[in-house]
Design a protein around this motif. Sequence first.
Motif, PDB file in Angstrom:
ATOM      1  N   ASN A  41       0.979  -1.243  -0.060  1.00 17.04           N
ATOM      2  CA  ASN A  41      -0.005  -0.035   0.181  1.00 17.04           C
ATOM      3  C   ASN A  41       0.929   1.339   0.170  1.00 17.04           C
ATOM      4  O   ASN A  41       1.154   1.775   1.185  1.00 17.04           O
ATOM      5  CB  ASN A  41      -0.934   0.131   1.160  1.00 17.04           C
ATOM      6  N   ILE A  99       1.748  -7.273   4.861  1.00 16.04           N
ATOM      7  CA  ILE A  99       1.273  -6.024   4.417  1.00 16.04           C
ATOM      8  C   ILE A  99       2.452  -4.889   4.510  1.00 16.04           C
ATOM      9  O   ILE A  99       2.944  -4.572   5.639  1.00 16.04           O
ATOM     10  CB  ILE A  99      -0.193  -5.643   5.188  1.00 16.04           C
ATOM     11  N   ALA A 101      -1.777   2.033  10.047  1.00 12.04           N
ATOM     12  CA  ALA A 101      -2.202   0.678   9.920  1.00 12.04           C
ATOM     13  C   ALA A 101      -2.784   0.061  11.389  1.00 12.04           C
ATOM     14  O   ALA A 101      -2.276   0.319  12.407  1.00 12.04           O
ATOM     15  CB  ALA A 101      -1.449  -0.016   9.332  1.00 12.04           C
ATOM     16  N   THR A 154       2.849  -0.942   4.531  1.00 11.19           N
ATOM     17  CA  THR A 154       1.964   0.438   4.310  1.00 11.19           C
ATOM     18  C   THR A 154       3.083   1.447   4.522  1.00 11.19           C
ATOM     19  O   THR A 154       3.713   1.803   5.490  1.00 11.19           O
ATOM     20  CB  THR A 154       0.986   0.730   5.516  1.00 11.19           C
ATOM     21  N   SER A 209      -4.125   1.230   6.120  1.00  9.50           N
ATOM     22  CA  SER A 209      -4.182  -0.057   5.972  1.00  9.50           C
ATOM     23  C   SER A 209      -5.114  -0.657   7.201  1.00  9.50           C
ATOM     24  O   SER A 209      -4.817  -0.280   8.475  1.00  9.50           O
ATOM     25  CB  SER A 209      -3.156  -1.008   5.967  1.00  9.50           C
ATOM     26  N   THR A 215      -5.384   3.348   0.365  1.00 16.00           N
ATOM     27  CA  THR A 215      -6.199   3.117   1.524  1.00 16.00           C
ATOM     28  C   THR A 215      -6.506   1.552   1.187  1.00 16.00           C
ATOM     29  O   THR A 215      -7.027   1.134   0.092  1.00 16.00           O
ATOM     30  CB  THR A 215      -7.580   3.686   1.497  1.00 16.00           C
ATOM     31  N   LEU A 216      -6.094   0.468   2.132  1.00 11.13           N
ATOM     32  CA  LEU A 216      -6.408  -0.793   1.832  1.00 11.13           C
ATOM     33  C   LEU A 216      -7.272  -1.317   3.075  1.00 11.13           C
ATOM     34  O   LEU A 216      -6.967  -1.269   4.305  1.00 11.13           O
ATOM     35  CB  LEU A 216      -5.343  -1.567   1.821  1.00 11.13           C
ATOM     36  N   TRP A 217      -8.357  -2.021   2.998  1.00 12.65           N
ATOM     37  CA  TRP A 217      -9.064  -2.859   3.814  1.00 12.65           C
ATOM     38  C   TRP A 217      -9.237  -4.200   3.499  1.00 12.65           C
ATOM     39  O   TRP A 217      -9.764  -4.389   2.493  1.00 12.65           O
ATOM     40  CB  TRP A 217     -10.490  -2.061   3.752  1.00 12.65           C
TER      41      TRP A 217
END
Length: 288
Positions: free
Chosen positions: A187, A206, A241, A208, A214, A191-193
């Motif tokens: 990321n 992950i 995050a 970020t 995140s 924006t990461l969900w």
Amino acid sequence: DSSNHSMRLPIKQTPDTGWESDTNNWLNAAVFGAKYGDNQDDTAAFQKAVDAAAEAGKTVVYIPTVSGRDPNWYNLNGTVTVYGSVKCIMGLNFSRVIGDGKFLVRSDMNHPVEFSGIYGFGGSPPYFQNDSAQPMIVRNSEGRVLANSSADVFIEDVAGTIAINNPKAHVWARQLNPESRAINALNNGGTLWILGLKTENYGIKIDTLSGGRSELIGAHVYTGFGHGDKTTLFRIKDSSASFASVREITFSGDGYTNSITEVRGSDSRTLPRGKGWTSGTLYSGRAR
């Protein structure tokens, strides 16, 4: 800075692109020369199918299922550009598409595009790249998702990786299974969900960076076998995050050195594996 709650990022449902029940609007990629099992590049055939669909106003290009022993896949070594009226590239039942090529949603697309039922399975899976201002959906597939534009990207039941390369991009992933030995979800300022992650091998799961945001809710991490960098499970660098309900199972004495690495400017801190990080807990790191 830390917080006692998760990121609470906005949640969007995956758009309904509408099932095309009229098979008169479908085109078969095999008619245009795509052939599984011969280990020859099918990029040109896939592109011919998309071109024909766009010219005729068709909405679906489908890739027939494969059968038999290896090699029983289609090969994608180049770029297939999706444009015009095409709304869906769909593999029927079990369609293997292997190679370092990509399906690219063109920048002038004026409606969402969905990819479904496309699997690498044992080989290098393709890229799904969104260059348009419209949402892209990848579901029930295997591949590498690239969010290159500011548009929304939705992922459902995908074995593969994510790279957010536009700071305005939003990605919602439901049930992600990344098993790359490198960075699994990058990321870079977006924006990461993620709701539900299962993973094997090592590597940063992950990463970020650059002011990204995140949020991970629920993860099952297999370690102790496989390959990749074992330094840290998650990294937050000048970003925000949160990770909730993460469970790591190790089948041997080996595992990640750190569960979390946070970098703020020149200051770097780690949360060593096993130090307050157990199933059901929350870690939240926020940029100042």
